[in-house]
Design a protein around this motif. Structure first.
Motif, PDB file in Angstrom:
ATOM      1  N   LEU A  28       0.868  -1.171   0.000  1.00 26.62           N
ATOM      2  CA  LEU A  28       0.000   0.000   0.000  1.00 26.62           C
ATOM      3  C   LEU A  28       0.908   1.224   0.000  1.00 26.62           C
ATOM      4  O   LEU A  28       1.733   1.399   0.901  1.00 26.62           O
ATOM      5  CB  LEU A  28      -0.906   0.009   1.228  1.00 26.62           C
ATOM      6  N   PHE A  29       0.772   2.051  -1.036  1.00 26.94           N
ATOM      7  CA  PHE A  29       1.610   3.229  -1.200  1.00 26.94           C
ATOM      8  C   PHE A  29       0.868   4.482  -0.731  1.00 26.94           C
ATOM      9  O   PHE A  29      -0.246   4.772  -1.197  1.00 26.94           O
ATOM     10  CB  PHE A  29       1.972   3.435  -2.674  1.00 26.94           C
ATOM     11  N   ASP A  30       1.485   5.238   0.158  1.00 29.64           N
ATOM     12  CA  ASP A  30       1.005   6.580   0.444  1.00 29.64           C
ATOM     13  C   ASP A  30       1.422   7.509  -0.691  1.00 29.64           C
ATOM     14  O   ASP A  30       2.481   7.315  -1.309  1.00 29.64           O
ATOM     15  CB  ASP A  30       1.610   7.108   1.751  1.00 29.64           C
ATOM     16  N   LYS A  31       0.605   8.523  -0.939  1.00 27.46           N
ATOM     17  CA  LYS A  31       0.943   9.593  -1.871  1.00 27.46           C
ATOM     18  C   LYS A  31       0.997  10.884  -1.055  1.00 27.46           C
ATOM     19  O   LYS A  31      -0.019  11.550  -0.883  1.00 27.46           O
ATOM     20  CB  LYS A  31      -0.094   9.691  -2.988  1.00 27.46           C
ATOM     21  N   PRO A  32       2.179  11.227  -0.540  1.00 22.18           N
ATOM     22  CA  PRO A  32       2.271  12.337   0.405  1.00 22.18           C
ATOM     23  C   PRO A  32       1.865  13.698  -0.147  1.00 22.18           C
ATOM     24  O   PRO A  32       1.406  14.555   0.607  1.00 22.18           O
ATOM     25  CB  PRO A  32       3.755  12.333   0.803  1.00 22.18           C
ATOM     26  N   ASP A  33       2.050  13.928  -1.442  1.00 20.22           N
ATOM     27  CA  ASP A  33       1.665  15.212  -2.019  1.00 20.22           C
ATOM     28  C   ASP A  33       0.155  15.261  -2.211  1.00 20.22           C
ATOM     29  O   ASP A  33      -0.448  14.295  -2.708  1.00 20.22           O
ATOM     30  CB  ASP A  33       2.362  15.437  -3.360  1.00 20.22           C
ATOM     31  N   PRO A  34      -0.496  16.375  -1.851  1.00 21.29           N
ATOM     32  CA  PRO A  34      -1.948  16.476  -2.049  1.00 21.29           C
ATOM     33  C   PRO A  34      -2.302  16.441  -3.533  1.00 21.29           C
ATOM     34  O   PRO A  34      -1.621  17.056  -4.361  1.00 21.29           O
ATOM     35  CB  PRO A  34      -2.302  17.827  -1.419  1.00 21.29           C
ATOM     36  N   LEU A  35      -3.341  15.698  -3.854  1.00 18.87           N
ATOM     37  CA  LEU A  35      -3.813  15.588  -5.241  1.00 18.87           C
ATOM     38  C   LEU A  35      -5.220  16.165  -5.301  1.00 18.87           C
ATOM     39  O   LEU A  35      -6.211  15.452  -5.253  1.00 18.87           O
ATOM     40  CB  LEU A  35      -3.775  14.122  -5.690  1.00 18.87           C
ATOM     41  N   GLU A  36      -5.291  17.483  -5.387  1.00 12.98           N
ATOM     42  CA  GLU A  36      -6.570  18.177  -5.322  1.00 12.98           C
ATOM     43  C   GLU A  36      -6.939  18.887  -6.614  1.00 12.98           C
ATOM     44  O   GLU A  36      -8.009  19.465  -6.721  1.00 12.98           O
ATOM     45  CB  GLU A  36      -6.535  19.188  -4.161  1.00 12.98           C
ATOM     46  N   GLY A  37      -6.077  18.848  -7.619  1.00 15.82           N
ATOM     47  CA  GLY A  37      -6.367  19.448  -8.907  1.00 15.82           C
ATOM     48  C   GLY A  37      -5.827  20.860  -9.025  1.00 15.82           C
ATOM     49  O   GLY A  37      -5.194  21.367  -8.120  1.00 15.82           O
ATOM     50  N   PRO A  38      -6.050  21.514 -10.189  1.00 17.02           N
ATOM     51  CA  PRO A  38      -6.950  21.040 -11.244  1.00 17.02           C
ATOM     52  C   PRO A  38      -6.422  19.848 -12.041  1.00 17.02           C
ATOM     53  O   PRO A  38      -7.175  19.152 -12.689  1.00 17.02           O
ATOM     54  CB  PRO A  38      -7.103  22.274 -12.145  1.00 17.02           C
ATOM     55  N   PHE A  39      -5.082  19.639 -12.001  1.00 16.10           N
ATOM     56  CA  PHE A  39      -4.514  18.462 -12.646  1.00 16.10           C
ATOM     57  C   PHE A  39      -4.036  17.506 -11.561  1.00 16.10           C
ATOM     58  O   PHE A  39      -3.886  17.890 -10.402  1.00 16.10           O
ATOM     59  CB  PHE A  39      -3.374  18.857 -13.579  1.00 16.10           C
TER      60      PHE A  39
END
Length: 422
Positions: A232-243
């Motif tokens: 299970l990989f964490d994705k520490p950077d927020p992925l909120e968009g727009p891209f």
């Protein structure tokens, strides 16, 4: 020493010409002492790396390609077919069915390759999904925007995404009618540009409600329908968009065991609803105060070179694990190594031509960094998301803790300088 198989065990690897995975899969097969047949679109790209046999056919024409595989297997029996990415999933499934090899149902594989069909299948089988709707790329964006939230199932904020592209290509968030019009037109323009290379032509895109929360990636394998989570990989950077440009993947996850179990259950539920039962899966999920939510699931391993973060047992690669499972060896007891690991997919800061890469030696000097792999050649074109399809490369780290891995990846990236010419 690993168990050595008879040379009569023959594995067909479906390796597109542009895949990053050829070397890693071929090395895994060589370690297992299986006989390898490499199938690709062009003979020249595989003749040198495959010492025995090669096949050439069009992956986008699965009926003809399956027939070619069946005819080949009449002379050279095949024990397993392994597709390495999205472009080969359907063919691997169809050809395995034709040869009577273990496989997922063809309809299940099709559902993982079409984001609208994925949502529709899950919803039909009782899995909670965000509100979604399919629109033609010929529809008027302004007319759709005026109806969102009133005469449509989807409201704001929403996500516009192509039905079959991967790596967040063409995926855009819109919070207002004006943003929706711009995003819809931008994704439509990308799909029009791809029309010449797609068969059948792209006709639709998907609009669905935006799901807030932290995002993770789950790497697993289905053993007779049961899900074994490999990582299970964490994705520490927020992925909120727009891209939605993915950068960091770090494992093991720092989330609580309760959250990790919820993510596992959501993935298993989705796989079961889709009818998936055999082989690797890669899932993207979000978690918020309402629980775990599946974003996407694919009947393949993690993309790019990211699989290099994973080692099992005493150093087994993910590719070797997948091949072992495909040829019927036991993998139930294999566990990921305890050491933390991670990868940074190096983002493209702007469009242009890659002129120079500076700082690689300095990046390697960061404690914990094990590999800095620039995958776009000097002189190659670079295109950022949402239109781009390739990262600049990959940085890999290993350390005692996920925190140390994340820190090493960020520091190494800061030491790199990419000269991109207009």
């Amino acid at each position: 020493m690993p168990h050595q198989l008879s040379e009569k065990t023959r594995v067909l690897l479906l390796l597109p010409t542009r895949t990053y995975r050829a070397t890693d899969f071929l090395e895994a097969a060589l370690k297992l002492n299986v006989e390898v047949v490499v199938a690709s679109e062009e003979a020249a790209t595989t003749a040198d790396i495959s010492p025995r046999h090669t096949l050439v056919f069009d992956f986008s024409a699965p009926t003809a390609a399956t027939q070619a595989i069946v005819e080949f297997a009449e002379t050279y029996p095949i024990a397993a077919i392994v597709g390495v990415d999205d472009d080969t999933t359907l063919l691997a499934t169809a050809a395995s069915e034709a040869l009577g090899l273990p496989h997922n149902p063809v309809d299940s594989a099709k559902a993982t390759r079409n984001k609208y069909l994925l949502r529709d299948t899950l919803a039909t089988n009782g899995v909670s999904v965000p509100a979604f709707q399919r629109f033609s790329i010929r529809d008027d964006a302004a007319e759709i925007a005026a109806k969102l939230g009133t005469d449509t199932q989807v409201g704001f904020p929403c996500i516009i995404k192509p039905l079959s592209l991967s790596a967040s290509r063409g995926v855009i968030r819109a919070d207002t009618p004006a943003e929706f019009i711009e995003a819809f037109q931008r994704t439509t323009k990308l799909l029009h540009a791809l029309q010449e290379s797609t068969d059948p032509p792209v006709e639709y895109l998907l609009v669905e409600d935006y799901i807030p929360g932290i995002e993770v990636a789950l790497e697993g394998i289905l053993l007779d329908g049961g899900l074994k989570t490999l990582a299970l990989f964490d994705k520490p950077d927020p992925l909120e968009g727009p891209f939605f440009e993915e950068t960091l993947y770090v494992t093991p996850s720092r989330l609580s065991m309760g959250v990790q179990e919820a993510l596992h259950r959501a993935t298993a539920e989705a796989a079961d609803a889709l009818g998936l039962r055999h082989g690797p899966i890669h899932a993207e999920l979000r978690y918020n105060d309402k629980g775990a939510h599946l974003i996407e699931i694919a009947a393949r391993t993690i993309g790019g070179l990211c699989a290099r973060t994973l080692r099992f047992g005493t150093g087994m690669s993910l590719e070797e694990l997948v091949i072992r499972h495909a040829i019927g060896q036991q993998v139930e007891e294999l566990q990921r190594e305890q050491q933390a690991a991670g990868v940074m997919m190096i983002p493209v800061p702007k469009a242009g031509i890659l002129g120079e890469v500076r700082g690689r030696t300095a990046a390697y000097c960061v404690d914990g960094i094990v590999e800095v792999n620039i995958t776009i050649p000097i002189g190659g074109e670079v295109v950022p998301l949402p239109e781009g399809a390739r990262y600049l490369g990959f940085i890999f780290a290993r350390a005692e803790t996920p925190e140390a891995v994340e820190s090493a990846l960020r520091e190494a990236h800061q030491r790199l300088e990419f000269v991109i010419l207009a």
